[in-house]
Write a protein that holds these residues in place. Structure first.
Motif, PDB file in Angstrom:
ATOM      1  N   SER A  95     -42.970  72.962  49.468  1.00  0.00           N
ATOM      2  CA  SER A  95     -43.690  72.659  50.697  1.00  0.00           C
ATOM      3  C   SER A  95     -43.566  71.178  51.059  1.00  0.00           C
ATOM      4  CB  SER A  95     -45.155  73.053  50.537  1.00  0.00           C
ATOM      5  OG  SER A  95     -45.928  72.562  51.588  1.00  0.00           O
ATOM      6  N   LEU A  96     -43.771  70.318  50.080  1.00  0.00           N
ATOM      7  CA  LEU A  96     -43.664  68.879  50.349  1.00  0.00           C
ATOM      8  C   LEU A  96     -42.229  68.474  50.671  1.00  0.00           C
ATOM      9  CD1 LEU A  96     -46.115  67.438  47.688  1.00  0.00           C
ATOM     10  CD2 LEU A  96     -46.407  67.504  50.158  1.00  0.00           C
ATOM     11  N   ALA A  97     -41.261  69.087  50.000  1.00  0.00           N
ATOM     12  CA  ALA A  97     -39.862  68.806  50.318  1.00  0.00           C
ATOM     13  C   ALA A  97     -39.536  69.276  51.730  1.00  0.00           C
ATOM     14  CB  ALA A  97     -38.948  69.483  49.306  1.00  0.00           C
ATOM     15  N   GLY A  98     -40.058  70.430  52.102  1.00  0.00           N
ATOM     16  CA  GLY A  98     -39.855  70.923  53.455  1.00  0.00           C
ATOM     17  C   GLY A  98     -40.455  69.989  54.492  1.00  0.00           C
ATOM     18  N   LEU A  99     -41.606  69.418  54.182  1.00  0.00           N
ATOM     19  CA  LEU A  99     -42.228  68.457  55.094  1.00  0.00           C
ATOM     20  C   LEU A  99     -41.371  67.210  55.234  1.00  0.00           C
ATOM     21  CD1 LEU A  99     -44.688  67.767  56.838  1.00  0.00           C
ATOM     22  CD2 LEU A  99     -45.740  66.783  54.803  1.00  0.00           C
ATOM     23  N   ALA A 100     -40.779  66.781  54.129  1.00  0.00           N
ATOM     24  CA  ALA A 100     -39.944  65.578  54.174  1.00  0.00           C
ATOM     25  C   ALA A 100     -38.674  65.789  55.005  1.00  0.00           C
ATOM     26  CB  ALA A 100     -39.577  65.158  52.749  1.00  0.00           C
ATOM     27  N   PHE A 101     -38.160  67.020  55.020  1.00  0.00           N
ATOM     28  CA  PHE A 101     -36.881  67.285  55.685  1.00  0.00           C
ATOM     29  C   PHE A 101     -37.025  68.070  56.978  1.00  0.00           C
ATOM     30  CE2 PHE A 101     -35.576  67.208  51.093  1.00  0.00           C
ATOM     31  CZ  PHE A 101     -34.999  65.954  51.157  1.00  0.00           C
ATOM     32  N   ILE A 102     -38.216  68.129  57.532  1.00  0.00           N
ATOM     33  CA  ILE A 102     -38.482  69.026  58.657  1.00  0.00           C
ATOM     34  C   ILE A 102     -37.600  68.748  59.884  1.00  0.00           C
ATOM     35  CG2 ILE A 102     -40.270  68.252  60.284  1.00  0.00           C
ATOM     36  CD1 ILE A 102     -42.015  70.446  59.186  1.00  0.00           C
ATOM     37  N   ARG A 103     -37.320  67.525  60.195  1.00  0.00           N
ATOM     38  CA  ARG A 103     -36.544  67.203  61.402  1.00  0.00           C
ATOM     39  C   ARG A 103     -35.146  66.694  61.073  1.00  0.00           C
ATOM     40  NH1 ARG A 103     -39.583  66.263  66.420  1.00  0.00           N
ATOM     41  NH2 ARG A 103     -41.685  66.996  66.032  1.00  0.00           N
ATOM     42  N   THR A 104     -34.617  67.168  59.964  1.00  0.00           N
ATOM     43  CA  THR A 104     -33.277  66.741  59.569  1.00  0.00           C
ATOM     44  C   THR A 104     -32.385  67.969  59.397  1.00  0.00           C
ATOM     45  OG1 THR A 104     -33.713  66.862  57.197  1.00  0.00           O
ATOM     46  CG2 THR A 104     -34.282  64.791  58.296  1.00  0.00           C
ATOM     47  N   ASP A 105     -31.117  67.709  59.162  1.00  0.00           N
ATOM     48  CA  ASP A 105     -30.189  68.804  58.889  1.00  0.00           C
ATOM     49  C   ASP A 105     -30.400  69.374  57.501  1.00  0.00           C
ATOM     50  OD1 ASP A 105     -29.015  68.613  61.370  1.00  0.00           O
ATOM     51  OD2 ASP A 105     -27.473  67.191  60.705  1.00  0.00           O
ATOM     52  N   ALA A 106     -31.169  68.718  56.661  1.00  0.00           N
ATOM     53  CA  ALA A 106     -31.449  69.202  55.305  1.00  0.00           C
ATOM     54  C   ALA A 106     -32.553  70.267  55.297  1.00  0.00           C
ATOM     55  CB  ALA A 106     -31.846  68.034  54.404  1.00  0.00           C
ATOM     56  N   ASN A 107     -33.069  70.627  56.447  1.00  0.00           N
ATOM     57  CA  ASN A 107     -34.113  71.648  56.556  1.00  0.00           C
ATOM     58  C   ASN A 107     -33.464  73.033  56.447  1.00  0.00           C
ATOM     59  OD1 ASN A 107     -36.424  73.090  57.069  1.00  0.00           O
ATOM     60  ND2 ASN A 107     -36.605  72.460  59.210  1.00  0.00           N
ATOM     61  N   ILE A 108     -32.995  73.370  55.245  1.00  0.00           N
ATOM     62  CA  ILE A 108     -32.222  74.596  55.071  1.00  0.00           C
ATOM     63  C   ILE A 108     -33.073  75.853  55.193  1.00  0.00           C
ATOM     64  CG2 ILE A 108     -30.438  73.503  53.688  1.00  0.00           C
ATOM     65  CD1 ILE A 108     -31.820  74.745  51.213  1.00  0.00           C
ATOM     66  N   PHE A 109     -34.389  75.753  54.989  1.00  0.00           N
ATOM     67  CA  PHE A 109     -35.260  76.920  55.076  1.00  0.00           C
ATOM     68  C   PHE A 109     -35.918  77.060  56.441  1.00  0.00           C
ATOM     69  CE2 PHE A 109     -35.781  76.708  50.254  1.00  0.00           C
ATOM     70  CZ  PHE A 109     -34.828  77.685  50.062  1.00  0.00           C
ATOM     71  N   ASN A 110     -35.529  76.212  57.403  1.00  0.00           N
ATOM     72  CA  ASN A 110     -36.030  76.295  58.774  1.00  0.00           C
ATOM     73  C   ASN A 110     -37.554  76.164  58.840  1.00  0.00           C
ATOM     74  OD1 ASN A 110     -35.579  76.513  61.548  1.00  0.00           O
ATOM     75  ND2 ASN A 110     -35.874  78.723  61.549  1.00  0.00           N
ATOM     76  N   PHE A 111     -38.104  75.227  58.074  1.00  0.00           N
ATOM     77  CA  PHE A 111     -39.549  75.007  58.048  1.00  0.00           C
ATOM     78  C   PHE A 111     -40.029  74.376  59.336  1.00  0.00           C
ATOM     79  CE2 PHE A 111     -40.628  74.576  53.240  1.00  0.00           C
ATOM     80  CZ  PHE A 111     -40.203  75.866  53.035  1.00  0.00           C
ATOM     81  N   ASN A 112     -41.279  74.661  59.670  1.00  0.00           N
ATOM     82  CA  ASN A 112     -42.010  73.891  60.666  1.00  0.00           C
ATOM     83  C   ASN A 112     -43.323  73.481  60.009  1.00  0.00           C
ATOM     84  OD1 ASN A 112     -43.558  76.222  60.748  1.00  0.00           O
ATOM     85  ND2 ASN A 112     -42.972  76.786  62.832  1.00  0.00           N
ATOM     86  N   VAL A 113     -44.164  72.775  60.722  1.00  0.00           N
ATOM     87  CA  VAL A 113     -45.405  72.270  60.129  1.00  0.00           C
ATOM     88  C   VAL A 113     -46.309  73.416  59.683  1.00  0.00           C
ATOM     89  CG1 VAL A 113     -47.466  70.884  60.566  1.00  0.00           C
ATOM     90  CG2 VAL A 113     -45.273  70.116  61.424  1.00  0.00           C
ATOM     91  N   VAL A 114     -46.347  74.487  60.441  1.00  0.00           N
ATOM     92  CA  VAL A 114     -47.177  75.631  60.068  1.00  0.00           C
ATOM     93  C   VAL A 114     -46.703  76.219  58.741  1.00  0.00           C
ATOM     94  CG1 VAL A 114     -47.930  77.934  60.765  1.00  0.00           C
ATOM     95  CG2 VAL A 114     -47.723  76.130  62.471  1.00  0.00           C
ATOM     96  N   THR A 115     -45.396  76.310  58.548  1.00  0.00           N
ATOM     97  CA  THR A 115     -44.858  76.824  57.292  1.00  0.00           C
ATOM     98  C   THR A 115     -45.281  75.949  56.123  1.00  0.00           C
ATOM     99  OG1 THR A 115     -42.924  77.548  58.541  1.00  0.00           O
ATOM    100  CG2 THR A 115     -42.750  77.602  56.147  1.00  0.00           C
ATOM    101  N   VAL A 116     -45.221  74.650  56.316  1.00  0.00           N
ATOM    102  CA  VAL A 116     -45.619  73.716  55.257  1.00  0.00           C
ATOM    103  C   VAL A 116     -47.091  73.897  54.912  1.00  0.00           C
ATOM    104  CG1 VAL A 116     -45.925  71.268  54.712  1.00  0.00           C
ATOM    105  CG2 VAL A 116     -43.829  72.030  55.823  1.00  0.00           C
ATOM    106  N   ILE A 117     -47.939  74.008  55.913  1.00  0.00           N
ATOM    107  CA  ILE A 117     -49.373  74.167  55.671  1.00  0.00           C
ATOM    108  C   ILE A 117     -49.665  75.478  54.953  1.00  0.00           C
ATOM    109  CG2 ILE A 117     -51.611  74.496  56.808  1.00  0.00           C
ATOM    110  CD1 ILE A 117     -50.606  72.499  58.956  1.00  0.00           C
ATOM    111  N   VAL A 118     -49.063  76.572  55.411  1.00  0.00           N
ATOM    112  CA  VAL A 118     -49.302  77.877  54.785  1.00  0.00           C
ATOM    113  C   VAL A 118     -48.805  77.868  53.340  1.00  0.00           C
ATOM    114  CG1 VAL A 118     -48.664  80.311  54.852  1.00  0.00           C
ATOM    115  CG2 VAL A 118     -49.365  79.160  56.944  1.00  0.00           C
TER     116      VAL A 118
END
Length: 151
Positions: A95-118
């Motif tokens: 979750s924290l890694a997804g938050l760090a990469f949310i607006r980059t090309d490294a966002n391989i799991f297609n996270f958004n802020v809601v995904t990180v929170i859940v």
């Protein structure tokens, strides 16, 4: 650990909560696989399931994590405690890694802020379930009570 309760009176409720968390992960993953069918494995698009960003890769990871949690819940015997605690740490780190990469090309799991929170909430729930679901003998419970009362 001396601070982890043994034979907590509400452990069946915590175990049920852990099972529901695993079930949520499986349902989310299955809906994600259905929604993202035909897309790339690590697609970074606007695919949303239950308000969370996902892709085929993250949906399959969610199904796998949910099945592991459900299997641990079904097995019990403190196996569920270890599974829930370790997976809680993994889910929170992802979750924290997804938050760090949310607006980059490294966002391989297609996270958004809601995904990180859940995911963070699911990780915290699994950690709580793991902390209060420990089963032991009466001697272990008595040792925990004595250690708890010593200040």
């Amino acid at each position: 650990m001396a601070h982890t309760p043994v034979n907590h009176p509400a452990r069946p409720i915590y175990r049920a909560i852990g099972g529901l968390t695993g079930l949520y992960l499986v349902v989310f993953g299955v809906l994600g696989v259905i929604t993202s069918a035909g897309n790339e494995f690590f697609a970074q698009d606007d695919t949303r399931v239950l308000g969370q960003g996902t892709n085929l890769g993250f949906s399959l990871v969610s199904i796998l994590l949910g099945i592991v949690v459900l299997a641990g819940t079904a097995l019990g015997r403190n196996i569920d405690v270890m599974i829930n605690q370790w997976l809680a740490y993994v889910v929170m780190a992802v979750s924290l890694a997804g938050l760090a990469f949310i607006r980059t090309d490294a966002n391989i799991f297609n996270f958004n802020v809601v995904t990180v929170i859940v995911l963070m909430v699911a990780g915290l729930v699994l950690l709580m379930v793991g902390m209060y679901g420990k089963v032991g003998s009466d001697e272990e419970k008595e040792a925990w009570q004595k250690a708890r009362l010593v200040l």
